[in-house]
Design a protein around this motif. Structure first.
Motif, short mmCIF file in Angstrom:
data_model
loop_
_atom_site.label_atom_id
_atom_site.label_comp_id
_atom_site.label_asym_id
_atom_site.label_seq_id
_atom_site.Cartn_x
_atom_site.Cartn_y
_atom_site.Cartn_z
N PRO A 260 -13.76 15.02 5.18
CA PRO A 260 -13.93 13.83 4.34
C PRO A 260 -14.21 14.21 2.89
O PRO A 260 -14.67 15.32 2.59
N ALA A 261 -13.94 13.28 2.00
CA ALA A 261 -14.18 13.50 0.57
C ALA A 261 -15.65 13.81 0.31
O ALA A 261 -16.55 13.20 0.88
N ARG A 262 -15.89 14.78 -0.56
CA ARG A 262 -17.23 15.16 -1.02
C ARG A 262 -18.22 15.34 0.15
O ARG A 262 -19.32 14.80 0.13
N SER A 263 -17.82 16.14 1.13
CA SER A 263 -18.67 16.30 2.31
C SER A 263 -19.03 17.75 2.60
O SER A 263 -19.83 18.02 3.50
N VAL A 264 -18.46 18.69 1.84
CA VAL A 264 -18.58 20.11 2.19
C VAL A 264 -19.46 20.86 1.18
O VAL A 264 -19.35 20.64 -0.03
N VAL A 265 -20.32 21.73 1.71
CA VAL A 265 -21.10 22.65 0.88
C VAL A 265 -20.38 24.00 0.88
O VAL A 265 -20.13 24.57 1.94
N TYR A 266 -20.06 24.48 -0.31
CA TYR A 266 -19.44 25.79 -0.45
C TYR A 266 -20.55 26.81 -0.73
O TYR A 266 -21.36 26.62 -1.64
N VAL A 267 -20.60 27.88 0.04
CA VAL A 267 -21.66 28.89 -0.08
C VAL A 267 -21.02 30.23 -0.44
O VAL A 267 -20.22 30.77 0.33
N ALA A 268 -21.36 30.75 -1.61
CA ALA A 268 -20.83 32.05 -2.04
C ALA A 268 -21.77 32.64 -3.07
O ALA A 268 -22.24 31.94 -3.96
N SER A 290 -28.83 22.23 9.13
CA SER A 290 -28.58 21.14 8.18
C SER A 290 -27.59 20.10 8.72
O SER A 290 -27.57 18.95 8.25
N LYS A 291 -26.75 20.51 9.66
CA LYS A 291 -25.72 19.63 10.24
C LYS A 291 -24.66 19.20 9.22
O LYS A 291 -23.91 18.25 9.46
N GLN A 292 -24.59 19.90 8.10
CA GLN A 292 -23.61 19.56 7.07
C GLN A 292 -22.37 20.45 7.19
O GLN A 292 -22.45 21.59 7.67
N GLU A 327 -18.19 25.72 15.03
CA GLU A 327 -16.74 25.43 15.00
C GLU A 327 -16.49 23.94 14.79
O GLU A 327 -17.10 23.09 15.43
N GLY A 328 -15.60 23.65 13.86
CA GLY A 328 -15.26 22.26 13.55
C GLY A 328 -16.08 21.70 12.40
O GLY A 328 -15.62 20.82 11.67
N ARG A 329 -17.30 22.22 12.23
CA ARG A 329 -18.17 21.72 11.16
C ARG A 329 -18.32 22.73 10.03
O ARG A 329 -18.57 22.35 8.88
N GLY A 330 -18.17 24.00 10.36
CA GLY A 330 -18.32 25.03 9.36
C GLY A 330 -17.29 26.11 9.50
O GLY A 330 -16.69 26.30 10.57
N ILE A 415 -30.27 22.11 1.19
CA ILE A 415 -29.00 21.43 1.46
C ILE A 415 -29.21 19.94 1.65
O ILE A 415 -28.49 19.10 1.09
N ARG A 416 -30.22 19.58 2.43
CA ARG A 416 -30.48 18.16 2.69
C ARG A 416 -30.92 17.44 1.41
O ARG A 416 -30.62 16.25 1.23
N LYS A 417 -31.63 18.15 0.55
CA LYS A 417 -32.10 17.54 -0.69
C LYS A 417 -30.92 17.05 -1.53
O LYS A 417 -31.01 16.03 -2.21
#
Length: 463
Positions: A260-268, A290-292, A327-330, A415-417
Motif C-alpha cells: 500500500p501507499a506510504r506503508s513501508v519502512v526502509y532500513v539501511a 512493530s508489525k510494520q 514473509e509477506g510483511r518484510g 517505528i511506531r512513533k
C-alpha cells in the motif's frame, strides 16, 4: 532543472574523496553540470571510478557517457576487513585504503591538472578531503578552484564552534549540543597528514536554503568562508528517478509495487557501518514486533575494492529464520540495494538511517520521514538537525548511548512513533511538505535553481 541552453566550453575537473557517500554526491553533481553543456572530467582511482559508476542510480544509461572518466591505476590496496566488534562504528579499516589511494593519486592528478589547463582555463571542483589537489592547483594560475562540501552548513558550523569553543549565536543553542567522539583520533591524524586546508575561490554545498537558511548565512561569516562565494546547489541527486540499468528491476522494487501507499519502512545504515551480531538480532526483533512493512538492507561496511567483495558468510548465515517469520510483511536484502529508487517509490513512508548527509538529502527530497541512528562523523549532527530543527524524524538511538546495544523494544517504539502513533502523522506531514519545498527549489525561480545558475554564470566568465 530546465536551464536555458548555453555554449559552455570551459572544462571542469572533478576530484572526489574515495568513499561511497562522497563519490556519489560528486558524480551526481558532475552529471548535473554535464547536462548543461560543460565538458566534465571525473578523476579517481580506477577502483573507485568503477564503484561510482556501478552504484549510480537515477540517471539514464547514456548520462555517464557524457563524462570523461580518468581511471588512474593504483597498486593493490591494503587489507580492509570491517570489524563488527569494534569499540566504535567509524570505518577505521578504510583509513589505510584512503591513505594509500591519496598517496598514489597525487602525482597523476598533478599531471592531469597541467594537461587540462595547458590550452584554456580549468575549473577544479574537489572534495575538501582531497585538498592535496587544491594545493597543487594553486600553483597554476589558469585553474580556478572550488570545494564541494558533502556535509550540511549546520554540521560544518557545529564542528567549527566545537573546535574553536565559540558560543552559539543567540537562538541557535542546537549548534553547540555536546556530541563527543564522533571520529576516532586516527581520523584526525589522517586529516592533518593530508593537509585538509587548501585555497579556493568558493564552496559548493549539497544543501538548500529551504533546509537550513539561517545556518548557511551564519557559515558565510566564519573565517574559512569570508571572501568566498557559497553556492547551495542541493539536492544534486535526481528527483525523478530513471531506472537506467538494463534487465529486470531489483526484486525489492517488485515487492514494493505490491505494498500500500506510504506503508513501508526502509532500513539501511549506509556503506561504512558494520554492526555486531547482537545488535542485528535486536533490530530484527524490533522490526518483527512493530508489525510494520519494511525493507531491511543487511550488509557489511564497504571494503576498499567493492569489485572483489563476495557474499559474506556472516551476512548469509544471520537471521535465517527471520525471513520466514516476516514473509509477506518484510523483506531482507543481503547486499547492495537501489536506495534512490526505494526512497522515490510511492510505498515508502519512512527511512531508518545512519544519517550520512547523502542519505538525509535523498530521504528528505523524496518526502519520507527519518528514523535516525547516527554512527560517526557528521551523522550525529545531521541527525540532530533532522529531528530537533526540521522535525521530520525521530531519534532511534541517542548519541550518548552509542556504546550500548539498542534493544528491540526501542526499535519497535521508534517505528511506531512515526508509523502508528498520532504524533507520527504530523512528522510524516512535515516530511512530505519539506520534500515538496526542496523539489520546488530546483525549479525555475527556486533557490537551488538560482544558486546553480549563479555558479554556472560565475565559472563561464573565466572562459
Amino acid at each position: 532543472m530546465g536551464f536555458p541552453n548555453r555554449d559552455n566550453k570551459i572544462p571542469i575537473l572533478v576530484v572526489p574523496f574515495p568513499a561511497q557517500g562522497h563519490l556519489n554526491q560528486l558524480l551526481h553533481f558532475s552529471l548535473l553540470l554535464s547536462s548543461h553543456g560543460f565538458p566534465i572530467h571525473f578523476a579517481s582511482s580506477s577502483i573507485h571510478n568503477h564503484q561510482a559508476r556501478h552504484r549510480l542510480r537515477g540517471w539514464s544509461s547514456a548520462s555517464p557517457h557524457n563524462i570523461t572518466f580518468h581511471d588512474i591505476p593504483i597498486p593493490s590496496l591494503p587489507p580492509s576487513n570491517p570489524n563488527p566488534n569494534s569499540t566504535h562504528n567509524f570505518p577505521s579499516h578504510l583509513i589505510p585504503v584512503w591513505d594509500s589511494v591519496i598517496h598514489h593519486l597525487r602525482s597523476p592528478l598533478s599531471s592531469l591538472l597541467h594537461s587540462l589547463s595547458s590550452s584554456s582555463p580549468l575549473i577544479l571542483i574537489h572534495d575538501p578531503l582531497m585538498s592535496i589537489v587544491g594545493h597543487d592547483a594553486a600553483l597554476i594560475p589558469s585553474i580556478h578552484t572550488f570545494k564541494f562540501q558533502c556535509i550540511p552548513a549546520f554540521t560544518a558550523l557545529a564542528f567549527t564552534y566545537e573546535l574553536s569553543s565559540k558560543p552559539s549565536p543567540q537562538g541557535n543553542d542546537i549548534l553547540v549540543s555536546p556530541l563527543p567522539n564522533c571520529c576516532p583520533e586516527e581520523f584526525w591524524t589522517f586529516l592533518m597528514k593530508h593537509d585538509y586546508e587548501s585555497p579556493c575561490e568558493g564552496v559548493l554545498i549539497n544543501t538548500s536554503r529551504t533546509i537550513e537558511e539561517p545556518f548557511i548565512d551564519l557559515l558565510a561569516k566564519e573565517d574559512d568562508f569570508v571572501g568566498k562565494k557559497i553556492f547551495t546547489v542541493g539536492p544534486v541527486s535526481p528527483l525523478t528517478v530513471t531506472d537506467h540499468k538494463s534487465g529486470p528491476r531489483h526484486p525489492c522494487l517488485e515487492w514494493l509495487d505490491k505494498q500500500p501507499a506510504r506503508s513501508v519502512v526502509y532500513v539501511a545504515f549506509g556503506s561504512t557501518t558494520t554492526m555486531s551480531d547482537e545488535q542485528l538480532k535486536e533490530i530484527a526483533l524490533g522490526l518483527e514486533k512493530s508489525k510494520q512493512r519494511f525493507i531491511w538492507v543487511l550488509r557489511e561496511a564497504d571494503r576498499g575494492d567493492i569489485s572483489k567483495e563476495e557474499e559474506l558468510a556472516r551476512e548469509k548465515s544471520l537471521l535465517l529464520d527471520f525471513d520466514k517469520r516476516v514473509e509477506g510483511r518484510g523483506m531482507v536484502v543481503r547486499g547492495w540495494a537501489p536506495q534512490l529508487d526505494i526512497l522515490a517509490h510511492g510505498s515508502t513512508a519512512a527511512f531508518m538511517s545512519h544519517c550520512g548527509w547523502n542519505s538525509c538529502m535523498e530521504g528528505m527530497s523524496m518526502g519520507v520521514a527519518l528514523l535516525t541512528w547516527p554512527m560517526h562523523s557528521d551523522q550525529p549532527r545531521n541527525a540532530l538537525m533532522v529531528t530537533e530543527y526540521l522535525k521530520v524524524g525521530v531519534m532511534v538511538r541517542e548519541w550518548e548511548k552509542r556504546d550500548e546495544v539498542l534493544k528491540g523494544e526501542k526499535v519497535d517504539e521508534a517505528i511506531r512513533k512515526v508509523m502508528v502513533r498520532e504524533g507520527g502523522v504530523e512528522i510524516r506531514r512535515r516530511a512530505k511538505e519539506l520534500g515538496e519545498r526542496i523539489r520546488s527549489g530546483t525549479k525555475e525561480g527556486g533557490s537551488s535553481y538560482e544558486q546553480l545558475l549563479a555558479f554556472i554564470d560565475n565559472i563561464s566568465r573565466y572562459y
